[in-house]
Structures are given as structure tokens and as C-alpha cells.
Design a protein around this motif. Structure first.
Motif, mmCIF file in Angstrom:
data_model
loop_
_atom_site.group_PDB
_atom_site.id
_atom_site.type_symbol
_atom_site.label_atom_id
_atom_site.label_comp_id
_atom_site.label_asym_id
_atom_site.label_seq_id
_atom_site.Cartn_x
_atom_site.Cartn_y
_atom_site.Cartn_z
ATOM 1 N N ARG A 22 17.995 6.407 -16.980
ATOM 2 C CA ARG A 22 18.700 5.241 -16.441
ATOM 3 C C ARG A 22 17.716 4.330 -15.710
ATOM 4 N NH1 ARG A 22 19.981 5.722 -10.926
ATOM 5 N NH2 ARG A 22 19.297 7.690 -10.009
ATOM 6 N N PRO A 23 18.057 3.035 -15.612
ATOM 7 C CA PRO A 23 17.197 2.125 -14.864
ATOM 8 C C PRO A 23 17.472 2.238 -13.370
ATOM 9 C CG PRO A 23 19.049 0.917 -15.778
ATOM 10 C CD PRO A 23 19.183 2.337 -16.269
ATOM 11 N N ILE A 24 16.427 2.152 -12.573
ATOM 12 C CA ILE A 24 16.594 2.171 -11.121
ATOM 13 C C ILE A 24 15.757 1.043 -10.513
ATOM 14 C CG2 ILE A 24 17.109 4.627 -10.942
ATOM 15 C CD1 ILE A 24 14.219 5.069 -10.027
ATOM 16 N N THR A 25 16.316 0.388 -9.505
ATOM 17 C CA THR A 25 15.599 -0.646 -8.778
ATOM 18 C C THR A 25 14.857 0.005 -7.626
ATOM 19 O OG1 THR A 25 17.419 -2.155 -9.284
ATOM 20 C CG2 THR A 25 15.820 -2.890 -7.673
ATOM 21 N N LEU A 26 13.596 -0.341 -7.463
ATOM 22 C CA LEU A 26 12.756 0.316 -6.469
ATOM 23 C C LEU A 26 12.886 -0.352 -5.097
ATOM 24 C CD1 LEU A 26 9.504 0.872 -8.574
ATOM 25 C CD2 LEU A 26 11.535 2.341 -8.366
ATOM 26 N N PHE A 27 12.849 0.473 -4.060
ATOM 27 C CA PHE A 27 12.883 -0.024 -2.687
ATOM 28 C C PHE A 27 11.522 -0.615 -2.321
ATOM 29 C CE2 PHE A 27 16.359 3.108 -2.405
ATOM 30 C CZ PHE A 27 17.321 2.323 -1.793
ATOM 31 N N ASN A 28 11.543 -1.719 -1.585
ATOM 32 C CA ASN A 28 10.307 -2.266 -1.041
ATOM 33 C C ASN A 28 9.982 -1.566 0.271
ATOM 34 O OD1 ASN A 28 9.816 -4.576 -2.954
ATOM 35 N ND2 ASN A 28 11.883 -5.098 -2.272
ATOM 36 N N ASP A 29 8.865 -1.936 0.889
ATOM 37 C CA ASP A 29 8.457 -1.254 2.115
ATOM 38 C C ASP A 29 9.384 -1.545 3.289
ATOM 39 O OD1 ASP A 29 7.729 -3.880 2.399
ATOM 40 O OD2 ASP A 29 5.573 -3.514 2.377
ATOM 41 N N ASP A 30 10.292 -2.527 3.135
ATOM 42 C CA ASP A 30 11.271 -2.791 4.200
ATOM 43 C C ASP A 30 12.606 -2.098 3.931
ATOM 44 O OD1 ASP A 30 12.221 -4.270 2.107
ATOM 45 O OD2 ASP A 30 12.181 -6.195 3.136
ATOM 46 N N GLY A 31 12.632 -1.246 2.900
ATOM 47 C CA GLY A 31 13.832 -0.478 2.604
ATOM 48 C C GLY A 31 14.882 -1.206 1.808
ATOM 49 N N LEU A 127 2.691 -3.641 -6.561
ATOM 50 C CA LEU A 127 2.323 -2.661 -5.540
ATOM 51 C C LEU A 127 3.497 -1.751 -5.202
ATOM 52 C CD1 LEU A 127 0.270 -1.580 -3.501
ATOM 53 C CD2 LEU A 127 1.024 -3.357 -1.902
ATOM 54 N N THR A 128 4.704 -2.313 -5.147
ATOM 55 C CA THR A 128 5.898 -1.506 -4.888
ATOM 56 C C THR A 128 6.059 -0.425 -5.944
ATOM 57 O OG1 THR A 128 7.060 -3.317 -3.770
ATOM 58 C CG2 THR A 128 8.424 -1.573 -4.721
ATOM 59 N N ALA A 129 5.880 -0.800 -7.214
ATOM 60 C CA ALA A 129 6.004 0.161 -8.310
ATOM 61 C C ALA A 129 4.899 1.213 -8.241
ATOM 62 C CB ALA A 129 5.971 -0.571 -9.643
ATOM 63 N N GLU A 130 3.680 0.776 -7.939
ATOM 64 C CA GLU A 130 2.567 1.727 -7.877
ATOM 65 C C GLU A 130 2.730 2.713 -6.729
ATOM 66 O OE1 GLU A 130 -1.003 -1.002 -9.841
ATOM 67 O OE2 GLU A 130 -0.674 -1.052 -7.664
ATOM 68 N N THR A 131 3.262 2.245 -5.621
ATOM 69 C CA THR A 131 3.511 3.131 -4.481
ATOM 70 C C THR A 131 4.548 4.184 -4.832
ATOM 71 O OG1 THR A 131 2.979 1.353 -2.914
ATOM 72 C CG2 THR A 131 4.239 3.219 -2.063
ATOM 73 N N TYR A 132 5.589 3.763 -5.526
ATOM 74 C CA TYR A 132 6.651 4.694 -5.920
ATOM 75 C C TYR A 132 6.153 5.694 -6.970
ATOM 76 C CZ TYR A 132 11.063 6.431 -7.843
ATOM 77 O OH TYR A 132 12.079 7.237 -8.294
ATOM 78 N N LEU A 133 5.419 5.203 -7.958
ATOM 79 C CA LEU A 133 4.993 6.044 -9.080
ATOM 80 C C LEU A 133 3.743 6.861 -8.776
ATOM 81 C CD1 LEU A 133 5.520 3.411 -11.917
ATOM 82 C CD2 LEU A 133 6.899 5.468 -11.559
ATOM 83 N N GLY A 134 2.950 6.417 -7.807
ATOM 84 C CA GLY A 134 1.708 7.110 -7.505
ATOM 85 C C GLY A 134 0.654 6.914 -8.569
#
Length: 501
Positions: A22-31, A127-134
Motif C-alpha cells: 500500500r502507499p504511505i505518506t511519510l512524516f516530515n521532521d515536524d511530525g 531527505l524525508t524519504a532518505e531518513t525514513y528508508l535509511g
């Protein structure tokens, strides 16, 4: 490496991935799932999103509306004359490009293009995606309005490149919404109207679903009709009401304009859930303050013309598709401005309330559709709805695929095109295009089997849109003259380049 999907919006942007089916929207650093499409240029740093909103710098160096400016050549051609007085940044035209001026009138004056601003937003989402995915992220599907012109498309592509991303596909926002909706609620054969009313744009598409495939029958809309325009109408009302009682011009105070826009936006959003009046309050100095009451009825009166324009574009799209209002089976609502009760009421009166579909998050649907397509391109899987098939062919060449995209609609010209690509062959490929509003798929495929069809198409007086796709949706530019398999030289001087789904 994971492919990501990005909704690059006028007021808010977001990034999504496909995970666990499923698709998910990623949280930014401000939540939060979305980031304000705002960029602040400081002395030694560039901030994006909420930090940019509160950054302590000259307000003229806090930039927004890049999606509205992108691809425009002359500032005064923009259909925004009424709102320019409410801008807190400076704009000008340099080298036939409309853009922003930082530190205007000082030795540090600098011209910044809208694509440079958009690139900073894309970097933030990357950057948000890279932080989430590592892991590093390079490949992306980015969404654009269905009515974007060639210059706006080219500028958006430059923004993606400046952000250090590899563009896999530019996906039209209404198609993205349909893909996301179909993932959640499987769509049967039907005619669908996508009503995408966001912060900066109105995007209408008529889609036909048949045998699990989607074709775009018509597009319509306005790149300068969205929630921000409604905010501006409220701001004008507040400024005029305040001026009747006090000899004080708010328009001469950029910081007050910024605060007022925020308060008017909050009032507009509150009126979607509150029946009673909303007080727009803002302290100015000493005992001077703004106190203006806004009711839902007054808001609807102020924005009456805007709301009527949305219906005008809806009816124009239906007419262009050769349909009647009664033939529309579903109306999918996308974008934050669809939460406004009057918008829903006007659409319900036209189509019937039962046809309005609210069961996808209007703020995330477009990003979800982009993420679904990104995953499909990454995995070389079949793509539901958009009639994209990637099937291995009986060929001695490894990783050879066929792609078929049918019944695209751009303005008043319907395009049917068939592509063969050879992934390992680099730039080798063939493109045959036939343009006709009444051409059936069967007729088109027969014509494409004959070499003369392509020559006849190029020689005719019709408008043709040329695209060249390499390595499965790795889109490249056709320069002034580009040989295609050594058979034709095609000048783009009289053609509009369409490189999107």
C-alpha cells in the motif's frame, strides 16, 4: 533502491512510498505529512517548510507560489494582477523568465527562478524519504497539473534535476488521484470526473475506465484558481472593512500581510466545520487591531465568482469529452479546497450527492498515486488503470518491453501513440504518432503498422505532440533537432513536446 512519489503542490507538498502492498505518506521532521511549499533564503542557509515560515529574515526573501510562477516568461502576463499587491516577495522578468528577486535594490540582489525554489522543496522531500528508508533516494515520479504547458513541464523537469533526482515520470495529478482511489476502492467500468481543487490550482479530468484500463477523455482547469485565491478575497474584504474605520493601510506592511493571510486562511478552514460567524482578529500596535466578522454566507458571496468558475471548468471538460452530466458515474474529490461545503453542494446539485466520493484523503491522494506508479516502474510490473503494460517480449534482446499508452487528451487534441523501447539499446527506439479525435485504437494500431502513417501524420496540418522515452520512462529532452532511428529529423519549432502520462 526505492522509487518515491512526490506531489509538488502550490501550498503544500508531500512524499510517499509503496510499502507492504500500500502507499504511505511519510512524516516530515515536524511530525506532519505535508510540508508548506515555502522556501526562506538566509545569509548562509536555505530553509523549507514550517521553519521557513518563522525564519527571522526580510520577508521578501521568503518565497512561495513557485508552482504558479514556474514556466512563465513575463511577470505581467501572469493572471495574478489583482493579487500581486498581497505578495510579500519581489518578482521580475530576467532573460524572459519570471522569477524572484532577493535583496532587491542592494549590492546582494539576486535573481532566483521558480524551478530553483521548487528544487529546494524537492530536496526537502528527498531527505524525508532518505531518513525514513535509511538509504539514498534517486528515482522519482512527480505530479503536475493536467493542463501544464510545455514551458511549465520543462521547468518542472529542471527543478527535479536541480534537486539531484532522476525523473522517471511526470504523472498528471488527476490520473494520480484515480490510481490512488482505485487502489482503495476497485473501480468498475465507468466514467469518472476527477475534481482536484487545491491550494493553487483547479484540475479537472474526465476519465473512462473500461476493462481495467483508464483513458483520459478531457482535461480542463485553471492554474490560478485555488484556495489561495479564496484567501485573497477574504483578505481584500478585511483590508477594505478595516480601512473604513482606520486611516491605516495594511498593504504597506508586508509582515501584517503575512499574518493576515494566515488568519484569513484559518477563518476559511473553520467555516467548513462551523456554522456560526468567525472573528478575524489581528493586533497591529497599541490599541489598534483588526476585528472583522466573517460568516459562511459572506464568504460564499465574496468568492461567488471563483466557485462558479469551478463549475464552468467542470462543464467544459464534460463537453470536451462528448458526454452529458448524467453520464458521469463518480466524482472523486481531491485537494483541500474540496472540503468547503459550498463546493460539495454545487457538485452535488449537478451530479447527485451519491456520486461524490470522499473516501480518500484529499491532501494525500495525489502523492499516493505517484507512489503506486513509482513502485510499478521500479518493479517493472503491470500498472492498473493507465493502460501501461510492461511485458517481456519474445526477443533475443534481454529486458525488452512493450509499452502501450492510449487515448491521451491534451487540450482539444486527442493523442494515441504506441511505443517500442529497447532498454539495453540506449537511445534506440521508434515513435509513431497519429492524432485524431475520432481515431479508434484498432484503426490507430493498423495505421502504425504502415510506415506511411507516420509520414502522413508529420506532413499533415494537425498539431502533434512528440515524446521520446528511453529505458522505460526515463524521459529525455528532444533538442531542436533529434534524429529518431535515423529515419526522420523532427523540428520542435512548430510542435508542443508532451512527456507525461
Amino acid at each position: 533502491m526505492v522509487y518515491i512519489g512526490i506531489d509538488l503542490g502550490t501550498t503544500y507538498s508531500c512524499v510517499a512510498i509503496f510499502d507492504n502492498g500500500r502507499p504511505i505518506t511519510l512524516f516530515n521532521d515536524d511530525g506532519k505529512h505535508t510540508v508548506p511549499s515555502i522556501v526562506a533564503y538566509g545569509e548562509e542557509e536555505i530553509l523549507v517548510g514550517n521553519p521557513a515560515l518563522i525564519y527571522n529574515t526580510d520577508l521578501s526573501n521568503i518565497l512561495y507560489d513557485s508552482k504558479r510562477l514556474i514556466g512563465w516568461g513575463i511577470v505581467h502576463d501572469l493572471p495574478l494582477a489583482e493579487d500581486r499587491q498581497l505578495w510579500t516577495f519581489n518578482v521580475d522578468t530576467r532573460n524572459k523568465i519570471a522569477g524572484y528577486i532577493l535583496h532587491k535594490g542592494t549590492p546582494r540582489e539576486k535573481f532566483v527562478t521558480p524551478e530553483e525554489v521548487s528544487a529546494e522543496i524537492l530536496k526537502k522531500l528527498k531527505l524525508t524519504a532518505e531518513t525514513y528508508l535509511g538509504q539514498e533516494v534517486r528515482d522519482v515520479v512527480v505530479t503536475i497539473p493536467a493542463f501544464f504547458q510545455a514551458e511549465q513541464i520543462a521547468a518542472t523537469k529542471r527543478a527535479v534535476e536541480l534537486a539531484g533526482l532522476n525523473l522517471r515520470c511526470l504523472l498528471e495529478e488527476p490520473s494520480a488521484a484515480a490510481i490512488a482511489y482505485n487502489k482503495k476502492r476497485k473501480l468498475d467500468d465507468s466514467s469518472i470526473l476527477i475534481f482536484d481543487f487545491g491550494g493553487g490550482t483547479l484540475d479537472i479530468s474526465i476519465l473512462d475506465i473500461k476493462n481495467g484500463n483508464l483513458s483520459v477523455k478531457a482535461v480542463s482547469g485553471d492554474a490560478h484558481l485555488g484556495g489561495q485565491d479564496l484567501d485573497s478575497k477574504i483578505m481584500r474584504y478585511v483590508i477594505d472593512t478595516f480601512a473604513k474605520s482606520f486611516n491605516f493601510d495594511i498593504c504597506d506592511r508586508p509582515r501584517l500581510i503575512k499574518r493576515l493571510r494566515t488568519e484569513c486562511r484559518k477563518a476559511k478552514e473553520s467555516l467548513s466545520s462551523v456554522n456560526g460567524p468567525i472573528n478575524i482578529h489581528m493586533d497591529i500596535k497599541d490599541e489598534l487591531e483588526v476585528n472583522v466578522e466573517l460568516t459562511r454566507e459572506r464568504f460564499q458571496e465574496l468568492c461567488h465568482e471563483n466557485f462558479q468558475r469551478t463549475i464552468y471548468y467542470v462543464l467544459r471538460a464534460i463537453s470536451s469529452a462528448g458526454l452529458k452530466v448524467t453520464q458521469i458515474d463518480h466524482v472523486i474529490l481531491v485537494g483541500g479546497s474540496t472540503k468547503i461545503p459550498l463546493v460539495q453542494k454545487l457538485l452535488g446539485e449537478r451530479f447527485g450527492e451519491g456520486k461524490l466520493k470522499f473516501d480518500i484523503n484529499p491532501n494525500e491522494a495525489v502523492a499516493h498515486g505517484a507512489a503506486i506508479l513509482a513502485h510499478t516502474l521500479q518493479k517493472y510490473e503491470s500498472m492498473p488503470l493507465i493502460n501501461l503494460t510492461l511485458n517481456e517480449t519474445a526477443s533475443n534482446v534481454p529486458n525488452s518491453f512493450e509499452m502501450e499508452i492510449l487515448a491521451r487528451k491534451l487540450k482539444d487534441h486527442e493523442i494515441l501513440f504506441y511505443l517500442n523501447t529497447n532498454e539495453s539499446g540506449g537511445t534506440e527506439g521508434t515513435v509513431r504518432i497519429f492524432n485524431s479525435q475520432n481515431c479508434t485504437v484498432e484503426k490507430f494500431m493498423k495505421l502504425c503498422s504502415d510506415q506511411w502513417a507516420y509520414e502522413a501524420a508529420i506532413a499533415s496540418d494537425k498539431i502533434f505532440y512528440v515524446c521520446f522515452i528511453q529505458n522505460i520512462f526515463e524521459i529525455i529532452d528532444l533538442k531542436d533537432r533529434q534524429k529518431m532511428k535515423g529515419q526522420f529529423e523532427i523540428s520542435l519549432a512548430s510542435m508542443i513536446n508532451s512527456e507525461r502520462i
